[in-house]
Write a protein that holds these residues in place. Structure first.
Motif: not given
Length: 183
Positions: A81-86, A113-116, A120-121
């Protein structure tokens, strides 16, 4: 209704769901008993079939393997999920339980599960997938009227997902208080 519970009967149960190590993940203790119609898929299969043949007031403990519970973990059940969606007010940390939406707008529980840097996974396996579950069940009522369909509710087995919704037993609420159980 006959004396013993059969598929199609509507009943109410008190229950406590535990992991194999004895840690409680969900319970009706301190709440109203769970009301459901046996054999309609409102609960995980193992719980649903465990009550067949029981009588009002009877108690038992059942062990439910993953295949009769939430299934096995799917190691490919991850989405990026693109970070901008959080929203900024949600502190992203690994292990955080949130609620996503599927393409039809239905809620899907997920765990970070994982933050890039860009995405975000999210693990979309049910948190009880792959786990053996132990339930203490007591039949509190039999011969009830089937519950009216709800647009959304939480609890043991809501929406065919089965007992338990998060490790705290509070249905996996996200930071906005939305229910995180699988629908």
């Amino acid at each position: 209704m006959t004396e013993t519970i059969q598929s199609g009967d509507t009943i109410a149960v008190d229950y406590t769901g535990k992991h194999e190590d004895g840690k409680v993940f969900d319970t009706s203790e301190g709440k109203a008993p769970l009301t459901f119609t046996v054999g309609t898929g409102m609960l995980i299969k193992g719980f649903d079939t465990a009550v067949i043949g029981m009588k009002k007031g009877e108690s038992k403990t059942v062990t439910i393997l993953p295949e009769e519970g939430y299934g096995l973990r799917n190691e490919e059940a991850f989405v990026d999920v693109p970070r901008m969606h959080f929203p900024e007010e949600i502190p992203l940390i690994e292990g955080l339980q949130l609620e996503l939406q599927d393409p039809d707008g239905r809620p899907v529980p997920a765990v970070v599960a994982e933050i890039g840097e860009e995405s975000v996974k999210m693990d979309i396996n049910h948190f009880l997938a792959g786990k053996t579950l132990i339930f203490d069940i007591t039949i509190s009522e039999t011969g009830l009227t089937p519950p009216a369909p709800a647009e959304h509710s939480c609890g043991c087995g809501s929406h065919g997902e089965g007992c338990g919704s998060d490790s705290k037993g509070d249905c996996g609420s996200d930071s906005k208080g939305s229910c995180g159980c699988g629908c």
